[in-house]
Design an enzyme around this catalytic site. Structure first.
Site, mmCIF file in Angstrom:
data_model
loop_
_atom_site.group_PDB
_atom_site.id
_atom_site.type_symbol
_atom_site.label_atom_id
_atom_site.label_comp_id
_atom_site.label_asym_id
_atom_site.label_seq_id
_atom_site.Cartn_x
_atom_site.Cartn_y
_atom_site.Cartn_z
ATOM 1 N N HIS A 192 0.821 -1.207 0.000
ATOM 2 C CA HIS A 192 0.000 0.000 0.000
ATOM 3 C C HIS A 192 0.857 1.260 0.000
ATOM 4 C CE1 HIS A 192 -3.878 -2.107 1.566
ATOM 5 N NE2 HIS A 192 -3.696 -2.249 0.287
ATOM 6 N N GLU A 436 1.269 -19.299 -16.566
ATOM 7 C CA GLU A 436 2.357 -18.833 -15.702
ATOM 8 C C GLU A 436 3.124 -19.988 -15.063
ATOM 9 O OE1 GLU A 436 0.560 -16.396 -12.633
ATOM 10 O OE2 GLU A 436 -1.308 -17.519 -12.783
ATOM 11 N N ASP A 460 5.653 -15.267 -12.586
ATOM 12 C CA ASP A 460 5.717 -16.643 -12.097
ATOM 13 C C ASP A 460 6.328 -17.588 -13.117
ATOM 14 O OD1 ASP A 460 4.862 -16.359 -9.520
ATOM 15 O OD2 ASP A 460 2.753 -16.743 -9.957
ATOM 16 N N CYS A 507 0.737 -10.038 -19.308
ATOM 17 C CA CYS A 507 0.447 -9.075 -18.254
ATOM 18 C C CYS A 507 1.512 -9.032 -17.171
ATOM 19 C CB CYS A 507 -0.917 -9.374 -17.631
ATOM 20 S SG CYS A 507 -1.029 -11.014 -16.882
#
Length: 582
Positions: A192, A436, A460, A507
């Protein structure tokens, strides 16, 4: 002069003096009270809760004025947790039944959740959310002990913050006019703190290990939020170099975005490429539009499960997805279903079974298929939202064809339930999978027949192909996106998509690294999904090269046997294609 390497999480280059922040801790010993004091302790707790909420609402008000809306949901989540009746009831029970002080009741309750969430230190996703609980604990206890310490929002001189880690509300309180940069020992790209720093436009580098031990307040620092470098006590030549780089970056970013935002994403010879964005929070949708993306290629939904002690309801899923789909106004929205480990889902009930190796354990689609009730809630929310926009659903970490078929069967069951209740949804919602894992890449020819599209998750895929933990600095040199084995897997997946006329996107982080853009184009990739802030650079390269030129680059790369050799070649190519970026 020292040079430290961390993770770049918010772009920009700044030079300023350091301000070292020590973590403010409140050691709370176990202390019991008399039964007569319970009422006073309860009243004190209620006031601390009210004061904490008031402070957080003030932060939200400041964020709105600073047009940093992406950060607001994080602070709102803190308010939601503080208002949680179940959480407060546990604290009140400690006061009334166990005769604990209010301070100890707060600490004992929240530390129970912290312990559950940190039971597996290898999962960086949930580890970053633990910081939110610490933040809430510190705020409530500070109000309980009525500590009126001056916050970092009161600074008078421009500085670069140096800290072990900033809490989300500390980051949200930063004044961009005074805080020129942020560096921390801990953190990651999805923490965050990183999200808020990006929203505020403050250059930041995290995961610097023990930078707090190497720096004293007043030291001169350079923070390069583009490459993840922090320079301590730079010499004159280095200061001159980075001053020029910083000015050029600021000018070029503004100029490039204004020039290219509304231009189509086409190669020099007119071939259309889809350039989408990855987002984690619904408020990032405005950034997607601002940077001229063609849509959202990856909407991560894990945060829905991390900001509360209870699982999100179907209504919460639906309202959030509908909000994003409506804001995109017909642009594509690909929603990835839950992608966390089973220990993290259990943590919502305060119990977290430990997995020795969570990267190879019960996570992502495996978790969803073992918790069909949770899975169906999310799928209902996605399907209902599909009535309001161009929504796709994507299943993560697919390893076998059986997993796809099971997930599709559950999706069909959810559709039937909605049909019976006459709830509108898009009957033709597109179904995709993440490639992945090496097994799914090798089996792409079979898997792709089962779905409408697939997306290559390189983070990954590289990790599993190279057998390297990407968070382990001892083997970080082996995390090589351009390793020939990785490139062969990627090429095979793209080729199978073309053969079966199914869209293939990428992505992962590799898609957003511009040195690989020409190579990926040449390999046949027609859809990129990247962080919104890198869209201008990626679009610039796409518009500066023909497909024939890209194919030639790809052909040359596939004759090479070393990632080091490939990277050097690709950097030289980009220098020729778009010298402004290199």
């Amino acid at each position: 002069m020292q040079i430290k390497k961390g993770i770049a999480v918010s772009p920009g280059i700044v030079i300023a003096r350091a301000l070292l922040l020590d973590a403010t801790e409140y050691p709370i010993p176990m202390r019991q009270i008399t039964p007569e004091s319970a009422g006073a302790e309860t009243a004190k707790l209620e006031k601390a809760f009210a004061d904490s909420i008031s402070e957080l609402e003030t932060i939200i008000s400041h964020l709105r004025k600073r047009i940093a809306k992406e950060a607001i949901p994080i602070i709102e989540a803190h308010i939601k947790i503080i208002r949680d009746h179940y959480l407060k009831s546990q604290m009140l029970d400690h006061i009334k039944k166990d005769a604990y002080t209010a301070e100890y009741a707060v600490s004992r309750t929240l530390r129970k959740y912290i312990k559950a969430l940190t039971s597996n230190q290898t999962d960086s996703f949930w580890g970053s959310r633990v910081n939110d609980i610490y933040d809430i604990e510190k705020r409530i206890i500070r109000n309980l002990v009525q500590d009126k310490i001056a916050g970092i929002s009161k600074l008078k001189e421009p500085v670069i913050i140096v800290s072990q880690d900033l809490t989300p509300t500390e980051t949200a309180s930063l004044d961009k006019n005074k805080i020129k940069g942020v560096t921390t020992d801990k953190g990651g790209r999805t923490s965050h703190t990183a999200i808020i720093a990006r929203a505020l436009g403050i250059p930041a580098v995290v995961a610097l290990n023990n930078i707090t031990l190497d720096i004293a307040s007043g030291d001169l620092l350079i923070v390069d939020g583009n490459s993840g470098i922090v320079v301590i006590d730079p010499d004159k030549e280095t200061i001159k170099k980075y001053s020029a780089l910083g000015k050029n970056f600021d000018f070029y970013e503004r100029k490039l975005l204004s020039e290219i935002r509304n231009l189509p994403t086409k190669t020099k010879d007119g071939r259309e490429i889809m350039l989408c964005a990855n987002i984690e929070l619904p408020e990032e949708t405005s950034t997607v539009i601002q940077y001229g993306a063609d849509g959202v290629g990856l909407f991560r939904t894990e945060w829905l499960y991390s900001d509360s002690y209870i699982l999100p309801s179907e209504k919460e899923h639906f309202e959030i997805y509908k909000r994003v789909a409506s804001a995109l106004k017909g642009r594509k929205l690909t929603i990835r279903t839950l992608d966390i480990g089973g220990d993290k889902l259990a943590a919502t009930d305060g119990e977290a079974p430990i997995e020795k190796n969570p990267f190879l354990g019960c996570r992502a689609i495996r978790l969803s298929l073992q918790n069909t009730g949770v899975f169906e809630l999310q799928l209902r929310g996605i399907l209902r939202a599909s009535h309001y926009g161009n929504v796709n659903v994507m299943f993560p970490m697919i390893a076998t064809i059986d997993e796809i078929r099971q997930a599709k069967n559950i999706l069909e069951r959810v559709k039937n339930g909605l049909r019976k209740k006459r709830v509108p949804f898009n009957e033709d919602v597109k179904i995709g999978i993440m490639i992945e894992i090496p097994s799914s890449a090798i089996m792409a020819d079979a898997l792709i027949k089962e779905v409408d599209f697939c997306s290559i998750g390189t983070n990954d895929l590289i990790q599993y192909t190279m057998a390297v933990d990407r968070t382990n600095e001892k083997v970080a040199y082996l995390y090589q996106p351009s390793h020939p084995s990785v490139l062969r897997l990627i090429k095979y997946v793209i080729d199978q998509g073309k053969k079966h006329n199914k869209p293939v996107s990428m992505c992962g982080e590799m898609a957003g690294d511009w040195i690989y853009t020409p190579l990926l184009l040449g390999m046949g990739l027609k859809e990129f999904s990247v962080s919104p802030i890198v869209i201008p650079e990626i679009k610039k390269i796409i518009r500066s090269i023909t497909l024939d030129e890209a194919r030639k680059i790809s052909e040359n790369v596939f004759t090479m046997e070393s990632a080091v050799e490939i990277d050097k070649y690709l950097r030289d190519c980009v220098k020729n294609i778009a010298p402004q970026l290199s």
